[in-house]
Design an enzyme around this catalytic site. Structure first.
Site, mmCIF file in Angstrom:
data_model
loop_
_atom_site.group_PDB
_atom_site.id
_atom_site.type_symbol
_atom_site.label_atom_id
_atom_site.label_comp_id
_atom_site.label_asym_id
_atom_site.label_seq_id
_atom_site.Cartn_x
_atom_site.Cartn_y
_atom_site.Cartn_z
ATOM 1 N N CYS A 25 13.626 48.099 30.911
ATOM 2 C CA CYS A 25 13.026 47.879 32.104
ATOM 3 C C CYS A 25 13.414 48.313 32.857
ATOM 4 C CB CYS A 25 13.643 46.373 32.705
ATOM 5 S SG CYS A 25 13.764 45.910 34.017
ATOM 6 N N ASN A 50 9.835 44.317 26.476
ATOM 7 C CA ASN A 50 8.684 43.867 25.750
ATOM 8 C C ASN A 50 9.413 42.678 24.736
ATOM 9 O OD1 ASN A 50 6.112 44.269 26.502
ATOM 10 N ND2 ASN A 50 7.385 46.011 26.312
#
Lengths: 305, 305
Positions: free
Chosen positions: B241, B250
């Site tokens: 992130c 993910n």
């Protein structure tokens, strides 16, 4: 009781989380962490077990921890017991909330408490007979979905056992436990739906979810959707899986609290205060911490510096 | 197409997973990993992006990777494009399956593609006009639920953008993306339900879930329950992130595949072959791997030794 838009998170780290940790956590440290958990807004805590101290030396100080709870305002301590004898001991030590545990699968129950499930059922009956009125009761059904030895547990097996247990006392918090973390949300939904329809007079339903395979929040969410409002969780995701060394166990309290906060559901937990406790818990010598939110929130805080 | 009791997992690791990794992964290594992913039963793979190579140097070899797919039987490669220009380039390079991406939130779209959402909407229109009939189209709606800059995105904002986009082409796989991982399952359910009812003629719906806060499988499960059958995932949970350094991104392909296997839903994936690839992926220099199943299954295998 609980507000309409609220759930109860039962903190089980001090029992389920600590019990697999080999190096003894000093009693004073346990009490200090307990105080921090309550300061973060948790109320119900499974603080330990009355069990054979040789089998579970980490929990040998449960009666001391229980006594310390008198000085922790707001705490609702519960203790786990495996049979009548230890149940009586817990009550004599001042416990007012007992968790009785037995497993659906014969192999797991024998490994856990050296009895067949039917023998444990009779222990539960004796314990109920011996119990004063004012004691609250949680009934934990371990391996309700899956067993580390035998694999998937048939819904009919769990229901057959509940058919014996439930009529003994309806004023109970009945908790179905995903002992291995391998229960998929459709399976959890199916069993809860069947049980809630079959035993409509049970006082409360609860879910004990593990996150070993990442399904912890999926299972919590799907049961919340079905009306379950009590969820076990362990701060820092403490509580490994004895059958998969290095793998994580209980769903993390901070993950469950965070999900419900996003959903606008009250848990009473102050995440800003819980995250530092979870970070402390994760550093306990011998622990296998889990959970995601602790990493995600501390990473964000880190990036803001 | 798909069997009734099956889902499609779109492997996005080679695009979404790799793009944030600074040290360049050699093209030959990428192709080797791609072959292993296909050997493990994956079919659809987002193999890269046609974008400004200065902005995303890791994906500068996308056309080479795409060319290599001719020698990988069974692969269905898709490539991401942010505008008409790169869409044409992708088609000229032999792409038959494009993913067009834009964000609901102005701030994220500007940060990502330096355009307003409305400008991106016009890019999409131009791309569709330029596209030959035989090209398949995936439309990725980023920040459909939540934006790293602005927080929660209102359902009405996402629907207002879709009201412009959807009528341009119904033969599309429409993917709502939880860009931050902060969408809770009730929010995901609510938006999908609203969209599926409002745009009943859209060919297929897909969910792009992140697992930064542990909600990946909860969101996948709740959308499966609503009828979504296409899910993005990244092997080894690759894809951090950018707004929470060190946090995961993910949802992991192996976690999604494992959950569906427990549910008796076919993904075509052979987990025994995927886990070693995920273990390899997790060691990529500069990667932030995620996921649980990789740890749980390798811990169990380790304990059997």
């Amino acid at each position: 009781m609980m507000a309409a838009n609220a759930v109860d998170i039962v903190e089980v780290g001090p029992r389920d989380g600590y019990q697999g940790i080999k190096p003894f956590i000093p009693t004073a440290a346990k009490i200090g962490l307990l105080k921090q958990l309550i300061a973060a807004g948790l109320k119900r805590v499974e603080i330990g077990s009355f069990v054979n101290a040789i089998a579970l030396p980490q929990l040998a100080d449960t009666s001391e921890i229980l006594a310390s709870c008198r000085d922790i305002p707001g705490i609702v301590p519960q203790v786990l017991v495996p049979n009548e004898k230890y149940g009586r001991l817990a009550i004599d030590s001042g416990s007012r909330f007992l968790t009785f545990v037995l497993s659906v699968s014969e192999s797991h129950n024998r490994s856990n408490v050296r009895r067949s499930p039917l023998e444990s059922t009779e222990e539960y009956r004796s314990l109920l007979a011996a119990m004063p009125e004012h004691i609250d009761m949680r009934l934990n059904i371990a391996t309700a979905f899956d067993c580390p030895f035998d694999g998937r547990v048939a819904e009919t097996d769990t229901i057959a056992l509940l058919d014996l247990l439930v009529p003994m006392r309806l004023e109970v918090e009945l908790c179905l436990c995903d002992t291995t973390g391998r229960a998929s949300p459709d399976q959890v939904e199916g069993l809860f739906a069947a049980c809630m329809a079959r035993y409509p007079k049970v006082t409360r339903w609860a879910l004990h979810a593990h996150d070993t395979y990442g399904l912890g929040l999926a299972n919590v969410y799907s049961e919340w959707r079905q009306g379950v409002r009590v969820f076990d969780a362990s701060y820092a995701g403490l509580g490994g899986c004895p059958f998969a060394p290095g793998a994580t166990g209980n769903v993390a309290t901070e993950d469950v609290a965070w999900m419900f906060r996003r959903m606008g559901i009250s848990t009473g937990i102050d995440l800003d205060r819980l995250i530092p406790v979870a970070c402390d818990g994760a550093t306990i010598l011998g622990a296998t911490p889990g959970g995601r939110v602790r990493h995600a929130l501390t990473a964000i805080d880190g990036s803001r510096k």
